[in-house]
Design a protein around this motif. Structure first.
Motif, PDB file in Angstrom:
ATOM      1  N   ALA A  54      -6.416  31.504 -22.294  1.00 60.39           N
ATOM      2  CA  ALA A  54      -6.295  31.793 -20.860  1.00 60.39           C
ATOM      3  C   ALA A  54      -7.348  31.046 -20.057  1.00 60.39           C
ATOM      4  CB  ALA A  54      -6.428  33.297 -20.620  1.00 60.39           C
ATOM      5  N   PHE A  55      -6.895  30.377 -18.990  1.00 59.45           N
ATOM      6  CA  PHE A  55      -7.785  29.689 -18.060  1.00 59.45           C
ATOM      7  C   PHE A  55      -8.034  30.527 -16.807  1.00 59.45           C
ATOM      8  CE2 PHE A  55      -6.952  24.996 -19.445  1.00 59.45           C
ATOM      9  CZ  PHE A  55      -7.663  25.225 -20.606  1.00 59.45           C
ATOM     10  N   VAL A  56      -6.948  31.035 -16.210  1.00 59.31           N
ATOM     11  CA  VAL A  56      -7.074  31.856 -15.002  1.00 59.31           C
ATOM     12  C   VAL A  56      -6.079  33.009 -15.078  1.00 59.31           C
ATOM     13  CG1 VAL A  56      -7.898  29.989 -13.517  1.00 59.31           C
ATOM     14  CG2 VAL A  56      -5.442  30.444 -13.679  1.00 59.31           C
ATOM     15  N   ILE A  57      -6.345  34.045 -14.278  1.00 62.03           N
ATOM     16  CA  ILE A  57      -5.500  35.239 -14.224  1.00 62.03           C
ATOM     17  C   ILE A  57      -5.003  35.404 -12.792  1.00 62.03           C
ATOM     18  CG2 ILE A  57      -5.415  37.726 -14.624  1.00 62.03           C
ATOM     19  CD1 ILE A  57      -7.973  37.286 -16.404  1.00 62.03           C
ATOM     20  N   HIS A  58      -3.693  35.569 -12.637  1.00 59.60           N
ATOM     21  CA  HIS A  58      -3.083  35.787 -11.324  1.00 59.60           C
ATOM     22  C   HIS A  58      -2.465  37.183 -11.296  1.00 59.60           C
ATOM     23  CE1 HIS A  58      -2.495  31.147 -10.797  1.00 59.60           C
ATOM     24  NE2 HIS A  58      -3.723  31.544 -10.486  1.00 59.60           N
ATOM     25  N   GLY A  59      -3.092  38.067 -10.548  1.00 58.70           N
ATOM     26  CA  GLY A  59      -2.574  39.413 -10.407  1.00 58.70           C
ATOM     27  C   GLY A  59      -2.530  39.826  -8.952  1.00 58.70           C
ATOM     28  N   GLU A  60      -3.689  39.827  -8.327  1.00 56.69           N
ATOM     29  CA  GLU A  60      -3.760  40.121  -6.897  1.00 56.69           C
ATOM     30  C   GLU A  60      -3.033  39.038  -6.102  1.00 56.69           C
ATOM     31  OE1 GLU A  60      -7.358  39.910  -3.790  1.00 56.69           O
ATOM     32  OE2 GLU A  60      -7.590  41.516  -5.271  1.00 56.69           O
ATOM     33  N   SER A  61      -3.190  37.788  -6.550  1.00 54.11           N
ATOM     34  CA  SER A  61      -2.489  36.652  -5.938  1.00 54.11           C
ATOM     35  C   SER A  61      -1.633  35.997  -7.009  1.00 54.11           C
ATOM     36  CB  SER A  61      -3.491  35.637  -5.377  1.00 54.11           C
ATOM     37  OG  SER A  61      -2.844  34.412  -5.051  1.00 54.11           O
ATOM     38  N   SER A  62      -0.468  35.481  -6.588  1.00 54.22           N
ATOM     39  CA  SER A  62       0.397  34.773  -7.536  1.00 54.22           C
ATOM     40  C   SER A  62       0.093  33.281  -7.564  1.00 54.22           C
ATOM     41  CB  SER A  62       1.869  34.983  -7.159  1.00 54.22           C
ATOM     42  OG  SER A  62       2.110  34.563  -5.823  1.00 54.22           O
ATOM     43  N   ILE A  63      -0.928  32.852  -6.805  1.00 55.73           N
ATOM     44  CA  ILE A  63      -1.213  31.421  -6.681  1.00 55.73           C
ATOM     45  C   ILE A  63      -2.645  31.073  -7.068  1.00 55.73           C
ATOM     46  CG2 ILE A  63      -1.281  29.458  -5.093  1.00 55.73           C
ATOM     47  CD1 ILE A  63       0.845  30.897  -3.428  1.00 55.73           C
ATOM     48  N   THR A  64      -3.601  31.810  -6.545  1.00 51.13           N
ATOM     49  CA  THR A  64      -5.006  31.489  -6.754  1.00 51.13           C
ATOM     50  C   THR A  64      -5.649  32.506  -7.690  1.00 51.13           C
ATOM     51  OG1 THR A  64      -5.623  32.737  -4.782  1.00 51.13           O
ATOM     52  CG2 THR A  64      -5.219  30.370  -4.517  1.00 51.13           C
ATOM     53  N   PRO A  65      -6.758  32.057  -8.361  1.00 47.63           N
ATOM     54  CA  PRO A  65      -7.408  30.747  -8.296  1.00 47.63           C
ATOM     55  C   PRO A  65      -6.616  29.686  -9.064  1.00 47.63           C
ATOM     56  CG  PRO A  65      -8.531  32.094  -9.913  1.00 47.63           C
ATOM     57  CD  PRO A  65      -7.499  32.982  -9.261  1.00 47.63           C
ATOM     58  N   TYR A  66      -6.879  28.425  -8.711  1.00 47.30           N
ATOM     59  CA  TYR A  66      -6.189  27.337  -9.379  1.00 47.30           C
ATOM     60  C   TYR A  66      -6.802  27.084 -10.755  1.00 47.30           C
ATOM     61  CZ  TYR A  66      -4.505  26.565  -4.639  1.00 47.30           C
ATOM     62  OH  TYR A  66      -3.940  26.741  -3.411  1.00 47.30           O
ATOM     63  N   PRO A  67      -5.983  26.772 -11.758  1.00 48.56           N
ATOM     64  CA  PRO A  67      -6.509  26.574 -13.107  1.00 48.56           C
ATOM     65  C   PRO A  67      -7.203  25.224 -13.255  1.00 48.56           C
ATOM     66  CG  PRO A  67      -4.166  26.145 -13.085  1.00 48.56           C
ATOM     67  CD  PRO A  67      -4.516  26.647 -11.707  1.00 48.56           C
ATOM     68  N   PRO A  68      -8.039  25.073 -14.280  1.00 48.49           N
ATOM     69  CA  PRO A  68      -8.578  23.740 -14.591  1.00 48.49           C
ATOM     70  C   PRO A  68      -7.438  22.743 -14.765  1.00 48.49           C
ATOM     71  CG  PRO A  68      -9.671  25.427 -15.908  1.00 48.49           C
ATOM     72  CD  PRO A  68      -8.549  26.121 -15.180  1.00 48.49           C
ATOM     73  N   GLY A  69      -7.694  21.526 -14.352  1.00 51.94           N
ATOM     74  CA  GLY A  69      -6.639  20.518 -14.359  1.00 51.94           C
ATOM     75  C   GLY A  69      -6.002  20.340 -13.009  1.00 51.94           C
ATOM     76  N   SER A  70      -6.310  21.273 -12.065  1.00 53.46           N
ATOM     77  CA  SER A  70      -5.729  21.209 -10.715  1.00 53.46           C
ATOM     78  C   SER A  70      -6.705  20.648  -9.691  1.00 53.46           C
ATOM     79  CB  SER A  70      -5.300  22.617 -10.262  1.00 53.46           C
ATOM     80  OG  SER A  70      -4.397  23.184 -11.168  1.00 53.46           O
ATOM     81  N   TYR A  71      -7.950  20.394 -10.080  1.00 53.10           N
ATOM     82  CA  TYR A  71      -8.974  19.945  -9.132  1.00 53.10           C
ATOM     83  C   TYR A  71      -9.083  18.424  -9.242  1.00 53.10           C
ATOM     84  CZ  TYR A  71     -10.202  24.914  -9.261  1.00 53.10           C
ATOM     85  OH  TYR A  71     -10.166  26.291  -9.207  1.00 53.10           O
ATOM     86  N   LYS A  72      -8.199  17.735  -8.562  1.00 52.68           N
ATOM     87  CA  LYS A  72      -8.128  16.282  -8.661  1.00 52.68           C
ATOM     88  C   LYS A  72      -8.267  15.638  -7.291  1.00 52.68           C
ATOM     89  CE  LYS A  72      -5.079  16.544 -12.729  1.00 52.68           C
ATOM     90  NZ  LYS A  72      -6.037  16.028 -13.708  1.00 52.68           N
ATOM     91  N   LEU A  73      -8.741  14.399  -7.290  1.00 53.77           N
ATOM     92  CA  LEU A  73      -8.869  13.623  -6.069  1.00 53.77           C
ATOM     93  C   LEU A  73      -8.210  12.269  -6.290  1.00 53.77           C
ATOM     94  CD1 LEU A  73     -12.636  14.298  -5.217  1.00 53.77           C
ATOM     95  CD2 LEU A  73     -10.648  15.413  -4.201  1.00 53.77           C
ATOM     96  N   GLY A  74      -7.634  11.704  -5.232  1.00 45.61           N
ATOM     97  CA  GLY A  74      -7.059  10.368  -5.329  1.00 45.61           C
ATOM     98  C   GLY A  74      -5.615  10.378  -5.795  1.00 45.61           C
ATOM     99  N   SER A  75      -4.998   9.219  -5.726  1.00 49.47           N
ATOM    100  CA  SER A  75      -3.576   9.088  -6.042  1.00 49.47           C
ATOM    101  C   SER A  75      -3.325   8.864  -7.526  1.00 49.47           C
ATOM    102  CB  SER A  75      -2.970   7.923  -5.250  1.00 49.47           C
ATOM    103  OG  SER A  75      -3.682   6.720  -5.533  1.00 49.47           O
ATOM    104  N   ASN A  76      -4.352   8.505  -8.302  1.00 54.91           N
ATOM    105  CA  ASN A  76      -4.194   8.269  -9.739  1.00 54.91           C
ATOM    106  C   ASN A  76      -5.129   9.186 -10.522  1.00 54.91           C
ATOM    107  OD1 ASN A  76      -2.282   6.049  -9.581  1.00 54.91           O
ATOM    108  ND2 ASN A  76      -4.003   4.865  -8.735  1.00 54.91           N
TER     109      ASN A  76
END
Length: 634
Positions: free
Chosen positions: A441-463
């Motif tokens: 498990a990376f993240v748990i979504h209970g109170e929110s169905s979206i956040t927090p964002y899991p690792p692998g989602s924190y990206k910058l740039g087009s590539n």
């Protein structure tokens, strides 16, 4: 003449048996009893033995051969023998992933209810596989079309494999032998799913995660990232968190959130690495509060709890198992939707489009129906180890993550993870009674169905580059956390209570649970604080008030704070407190005496000021030396 008739009848009988009987092998003309033993060796090799009894159902028919078909099984060292151990000739045909073993009987067993006993054995190296710290055993399912009068399976596991972590389906019988474990199963147990088992206490993964942060604002801003948390089924070790965060806090649903303060337009790359233990059974873990459970019953954007169709299904299905089985059988995995930026459908849309589901839809539908049935449920985003993406697919394409649900078991007081997606794609393997040791498990979504964002989602740039790496690993050598405690004065002023800020910091690598912070004044306990969890790289602050008292009677000499096996002591300068007290008392006495004398007219204000001036001049004169420039001429 009589002899001629007998001869003709005898001749016709021979012709009938010779030309008709050997060619008949229809299923209803013979009964087959099978006992299949899977004897797993210490090396992982499995010796498979099919002990077979072939019985004639008619007096006029007998079998000349018997065929055993194997699908996706690499059979090595094949042997066939009769009940006495004498070899029987056989042929092997390989056609792609199929293997057909045909046993050619050298003699005829004739007569109704007559039986032929023989065995087919072979070796296989893939039924038992070691993955990390766990031995995983997978026995293929028996097809429904296979016709047996009776069919038994005996599974033997060596003691060197360790304790049973999970086994599905539940065996009819189990025994502990001098060599290990022995499990028996009926035909009905393995028609749908086969056997899936794991041995060992826990699995270990090593992980390396990267986060790319940016503050686009013209002022400083706080940014949070989600790092893998502890749960009832996993224990996380963080060996590196660089750069060090301002703090790591416990967010909603038990998520661990590392906080960073970024200056205007600042970019930061954060690296997190360590190990995680995945346990076969849940461990002691803090229970959710009533409010948290209530939050896990609410409707959200993707969990349409109040929809009439969802509510109707909830009223019909009622239990977590029934909901799990319904979702796993209804939805069909759509591999064409596994692509970046795929649109999440949500529970209701998944129900209306059952052939277009990926793991998010399996999870969303289970959660919505469970919540509508009054069962707290939530979503897990994380990593799941798979060797066959077609049987165990991963759907969250951001660095190939997976989603699965958890429901709250009020009797056990724990969140139970399940995987209806893999239950569907694997042909019915039981991922309800015991989840395997491959889900991290990376993240748990209970109170929110979206956040927090899991690792692998924190990206910058087009590539964007790959930011999630997980592999089998080992426990770190240094895995004991030692808390660091420090004092900082907040207010230390004469005649007032002194206030100190105590900072309790966990430098890692693991979280500290059920910590008591205890304050002592001169070895006497005066205060105790309970801290449910201190994640690695987090800090916890408390204020300690040291009382001021006249002559220091109620003020301690030493203040000590203890927490989690660590402690710190500071001296309070009690001597200074006493000095302040004496000065205060002296000043008060002088004022009182002066006031009394004035009231009695023994002293006037003029004489008092003159006396003070004279005394001051005398004191000053002792320290003042005349210089030649200061001398007056006579």
């Amino acid at each position: 003449m009589k002899l001629v008739r007998l001869f003709i009848i005898f001749l016709l009988s021979i012709i009938f048996f010779a030309f008709v009987s050997p060619r008949v092998k229809a299923e209803n003309e013979f009964s087959v009893d099978a006992t299949v033993t899977y004897d797993v060796q210490d090396s992982g090799k499995t010796v498979v033995s099919h002990s077979l009894v072939l019985e004639n159902n008619f007096s006029t028919l007998y079998a000349t051969n018997y065929s055993l078909g194997l699908e996706n099984i690499d059979a090595q060292n094949i042997k066939v023998a009769d009940s006495g151990g004498k070899p029987i000739p056989f042929d092997v045909q390989n056609n792609g992933s199929s293997t057909k073993i045909t046993v050619n009987f050298p003699d005829a067993v004739v007569g109704k209810n007559s039986q032929r006993r023989f065995s087919i054995s072979y070796d296989n190296g893939s039924f038992a596989v070691r993955t990390g710290e766990i031995w995983e055993v997978s026995i293929p399912r028996l097809g429904e079309q296979t016709s047996f009068r009776s069919y038994q399976i005996l599974l033997k596991i060596p003691s060197s494999f360790g304790l049973e972590a999970y086994i599905s389906p539940q065996p009819k019988d189990s025994q502990i032998t001098d060599k290990g474990y022995a499990y028996s199963f009926n035909r009905s147990d393995i028609i749908q799913t086969g056997i899936s088992a794991g041995f060992g206490q826990f699995q270990i993964f090593s992980y390396s995660l990267s986060y790319h942060l940016e503050n686009p604002l013209g002022k400083s801003a706080k940014v949070q990232i989600a790092i893998p948390p502890d749960t009832a089924f996993q224990k996380v070790y963080i060996q590196k968190l660089d750069p060090k965060p301002a703090n790591v806090i416990i967010g909603p649903d038990g998520n661990w959130l590392a906080e960073y303060v970024l200056t205007p337009r600042q970019r930061v790359d954060v690296s997190v690495s360590g190990s995680v233990q995945i346990f076969a059974s849940f461990r002691t873990f803090p229970k959710p509060t009533d409010r948290e459970l209530s939050d896990n019953l609410r409707e959200t954007e993707f969990w349409q709890v109040n929809d009439p169709q969802i509510k109707s299904l909830a009223a019909e299905l009622k239990t977590p198992r029934a909901i799990y089985e319904y979702v796993a059988s209804l939805l069909k995995y759509d591999f064409d939707r596994v692509k970046p930026n795929v649109q999440r459908m949500g529970a209701l849309s998944a129900l209306q489009n059952p052939s277009q589901a990926i793991c998010m839809e399996f999870t969303d539908l289970f959660i919505a129906i469970a919540r509508a049935a009054g069962i707290p449920a939530r979503e897990i985003n994380g990593y799941a180890y798979t060797e066959n993406p077609e049987l165990q697919p991963l759907s969250l394409v951001a660095d190939v993550l997976h989603a699965w649900p958890e429901y709250y078991d009020k009797d056990k007081g724990v969140w139970i993870p399940i995987d209806p997606t893999w239950a569907s794609t694997s042909g019915g393997i039981n991922y309800f009674d015991k989840l395997d040791l491959r889900h991290f498990a990376f993240v748990i979504h209970g109170e929110s169905s979206i956040t927090p964002y899991p690792p692998g989602s924190y990206k910058l740039g087009s590539n964007p580059q790959k930011d999630v790496y997980v592999s089998f690993g080992k426990l770190p050598e240094e895995r004991i956390s030692n808390l660091h405690i420090s004092f900082a004065p907040v207010r230390v002023l004469p005649f007032l209570n002194s206030i100190y800020s105590v900072r309790i910091e966990n430098p890692g690598p693991q979280a500290m649970h059920d910590v008591y912070s205890t304050t002592y004044f001169d070895n006497k306990e005066v205060n105790r604080n309970y801290i449910e969890v201190i994640p690695p790289y987090s800090n916890y602050k408390i204020d300690v008030t040291v009382p001021f008292s006249v002559l220091g009677k109620g003020s301690p000499d030493i203040v000590e704070v203890k927490a989690g096996g660590s402690s710190i002591s500071i001296e309070t300068n009690k001597t200074q407190v006493i000095t302040y007290s004496l000065l205060t008392i002296s000043a008060l006495l002088i004022l009182v005496m002066t006031a009394v004398l004035i009231k009695l007219r023994k002293v006037t204000f003029g004489r008092l000021f003159a006396t003070i001036a004279s005394t001051s001049q005398k004191i000053s004169g002792k320290f003042f030396k005349k210089t030649p420039e200061n001398k007056t001429n006579p």
